[in-house]
Design an enzyme around this catalytic site. Structure first.
Site, PDB file in Angstrom:
ATOM      1  N   TYR A  54       0.850  -1.189   0.000  1.00  0.00           N
ATOM      2  CA  TYR A  54       0.000   0.000   0.000  1.00  0.00           C
ATOM      3  C   TYR A  54       0.882   1.234   0.000  1.00  0.00           C
ATOM      4  CZ  TYR A  54      -3.133   3.696   1.521  1.00  0.00           C
ATOM      5  OH  TYR A  54      -3.828   4.877   1.602  1.00  0.00           O
ATOM      6  N   ASP A  69       0.550  15.537   5.893  1.00  0.00           N
ATOM      7  CA  ASP A  69      -0.513  15.102   4.983  1.00  0.00           C
ATOM      8  C   ASP A  69      -1.661  16.110   5.018  1.00  0.00           C
ATOM      9  OD1 ASP A  69      -2.127  13.685   3.290  1.00  0.00           O
ATOM     10  OD2 ASP A  69      -2.625  12.099   4.718  1.00  0.00           O
ATOM     11  N   ASP A  97      -2.881   5.421  -2.627  1.00  0.00           N
ATOM     12  CA  ASP A  97      -3.680   6.593  -2.284  1.00  0.00           C
ATOM     13  C   ASP A  97      -3.657   7.559  -3.468  1.00  0.00           C
ATOM     14  OD1 ASP A  97      -4.874   8.786  -1.089  1.00  0.00           O
ATOM     15  OD2 ASP A  97      -3.562   8.811   0.662  1.00  0.00           O
ATOM     16  N   ASP A  99      -5.713  10.439  -3.126  1.00  0.00           N
ATOM     17  CA  ASP A  99      -6.332  11.632  -2.523  1.00  0.00           C
ATOM     18  C   ASP A  99      -7.689  11.934  -3.167  1.00  0.00           C
ATOM     19  OD1 ASP A  99      -4.254  11.879  -0.748  1.00  0.00           O
ATOM     20  OD2 ASP A  99      -3.197  13.419  -1.866  1.00  0.00           O
ATOM     21  N   HIS A 124      -7.529   4.663  -4.440  1.00  0.00           N
ATOM     22  CA  HIS A 124      -8.747   5.146  -3.778  1.00  0.00           C
ATOM     23  C   HIS A 124      -8.875   6.649  -3.906  1.00  0.00           C
ATOM     24  CE1 HIS A 124      -6.629   6.444  -0.060  1.00  0.00           C
ATOM     25  NE2 HIS A 124      -6.034   5.261  -0.026  1.00  0.00           N
ATOM     26  N   GLU A 126     -11.287  10.029  -2.563  1.00  0.00           N
ATOM     27  CA  GLU A 126     -12.052  10.425  -1.382  1.00  0.00           C
ATOM     28  C   GLU A 126     -12.938  11.635  -1.658  1.00  0.00           C
ATOM     29  OE1 GLU A 126      -8.711  12.995   1.009  1.00  0.00           O
ATOM     30  OE2 GLU A 126      -8.272  10.907   0.529  1.00  0.00           O
ATOM     31  N   CYS A 134      -5.122  14.289   6.376  1.00  0.00           N
ATOM     32  CA  CYS A 134      -5.120  12.890   6.799  1.00  0.00           C
ATOM     33  C   CYS A 134      -6.482  12.522   7.377  1.00  0.00           C
ATOM     34  CB  CYS A 134      -4.023  12.666   7.842  1.00  0.00           C
ATOM     35  SG  CYS A 134      -4.092  11.045   8.635  1.00  0.00           S
ATOM     36  N   ARG A 175     -13.441   5.927  -1.156  1.00  0.00           N
ATOM     37  CA  ARG A 175     -13.202   6.246   0.259  1.00  0.00           C
ATOM     38  C   ARG A 175     -14.085   7.424   0.637  1.00  0.00           C
ATOM     39  NH1 ARG A 175      -7.525   8.564   2.955  1.00  0.00           N
ATOM     40  NH2 ARG A 175      -8.522  10.286   4.057  1.00  0.00           N
ATOM     41  N   GLU A 205     -13.449   5.630   6.004  1.00  0.00           N
ATOM     42  CA  GLU A 205     -12.274   6.152   6.703  1.00  0.00           C
ATOM     43  C   GLU A 205     -12.636   6.640   8.089  1.00  0.00           C
ATOM     44  OE1 GLU A 205      -9.444   6.047   7.442  1.00  0.00           O
ATOM     45  OE2 GLU A 205      -8.168   7.488   6.403  1.00  0.00           O
ATOM     46  N   ASN A 230      -8.762   0.465   7.212  1.00  0.00           N
ATOM     47  CA  ASN A 230      -7.526   1.230   7.349  1.00  0.00           C
ATOM     48  C   ASN A 230      -7.071   1.194   8.800  1.00  0.00           C
ATOM     49  OD1 ASN A 230      -5.399   2.960   6.886  1.00  0.00           O
ATOM     50  ND2 ASN A 230      -6.640   4.819   6.829  1.00  0.00           N
TER      51      ASN A 230
END
Length: 319
Positions: A54, A69, A97, A99, A124, A126, A134, A175, A205, A230
């Protein structure tokens, strides 16, 4: 063998994405992906036999930019790092990731193309704004549902077009960071409707309670989407082992900070010791092997063997 006794030609090798899809198709199996963020962490994870990696966005921000982040990384930062990690062993799937997709629909499409070209197996997206943070920090903001679903539709359309044109593929993970602001029921409903936008895996998340941890897979069972957990070191989610997560119905579990957290602690201890004493601590494993232990972990022996195989003389007297 064919019916006439001749050998059947081998088919094309399985792509990393195809391997990940095969893993997800195994009943009762959970994909375990350790978080990596640079070449060293990825190499060490591969050496230990992890079958999926990951690429953490927080780790990428920290290692590539020396930044927190907070949405500071751009698409090039992330895709370049993901491609380097995926290229170390193309047989091992990398979940990365991505974002927010780094913009509106056209930017999301560009991100998907870059990740697919880099050999990333899954990504993913989001529902935070571009100045995201984060998922285990507080006061997260959200975009409107339509903006979120438009991102997913743009990603899915790009995935489908490239799959038809080139045979490349990527698993699209939805996500949502809406749990903190909208509550559990609304967050689960947002993931349920993400499937219609093209998502294939659900990722809630910031799970904050044991009850949520135990309920989310059941509550999304009707979607038939695998659910990702996660497990951030020191994050807001109650601790669960791989076996516990499997028993609860999760199909993917990621450990984004498993390496980063211990590396940071060990590095700080070394730096403080050096500053205070003027001497560095040398691990027992290196006292009699020097720097070669690091280089061997990074593939030194394999590279020397390759050079010899093709007739090279660079390392004929050793290294």
């Amino acid at each position: 063998m064919a019916s006439n006794g001749s050998a059947v030609p081998a088919g094309p090798p399985m792509s990393a994405c195809a391997r990940l899809r095969a893993m997800l198709a195994q009943p009762g199996h959970i994909v375990t992906a350790v978080g990596v963020y640079d070449g060293i962490s990825a190499r060490l994870a591969l050496n230990e036999g992890f079958k999926c990696l990951y690429m953490t966005g927080a780790g990428t921000a920290a290692s590539v930019l020396g930044a927190p982040d907070l949405g500071i990384t751009n698409m090039t930062d992330m895709a370049t790092n993901a491609g380097m990690i995926a290229g170390l062993d193309p047989t091992v799937p990398v979940i990365a990731d991505a974002d927010t997709g780094f913009g509106e629909s056209l930017a999301v499409a560009r991100t998907v193309r870059a990740y697919m070209a880099a050999g990333v197996a899954a990504m993913h997206l989001e529902d935070q704004p571009l100045n995201k943070r984060c998922g285990h920090l507080g006061s997260k903001e959200l975009v409107d549902e339509e903006v979120y679903f438009r991102r997913l539709r743009a990603a899915a359309a790009t995935r489908d077009a490239l799959r038809a044109q080139t045979g490349q593929d990527i698993v699209l993970i939805a996500r949502t960071d809406s749990l903190q602001k909208l509550g559990y029921a609304a967050a689960v409903d947002r993931l349920r409707r993400a499937k219609a936008a093209g998502a294939e895996v659900a990722f809630l998340e910031g799970i904050a309670t044991r009850e949520q941890l135990e309920s989310v897979c059941k509550d999304l069972q009707d979607t038939r989407m695998p659910v990702l957990l996660n497990m951030v070191s020191g994050g807001v989610t109650p601790e669960a082992s791989v076996d516990e997560a499997r028993a609860l119905g999760f199909r993917i579990i990621i450990f984004p900070s498993a390496l980063l957290s211990v590396v940071m602690e060990a590095a700080q201890a070394q730096l403080r010791h050096l500053k205070e004493t003027g001497l560095q601590r040398v691990p027992e494993s290196r006292k009699h092997r020097g720097v070669k232990v690091l280089f061997q972990a990074m593939g030194l022996d394999e590279r020397v063997a390759f050079d010899k195989m093709v007739g090279g003389q660079s390392y004929s007297e050793g290294v």
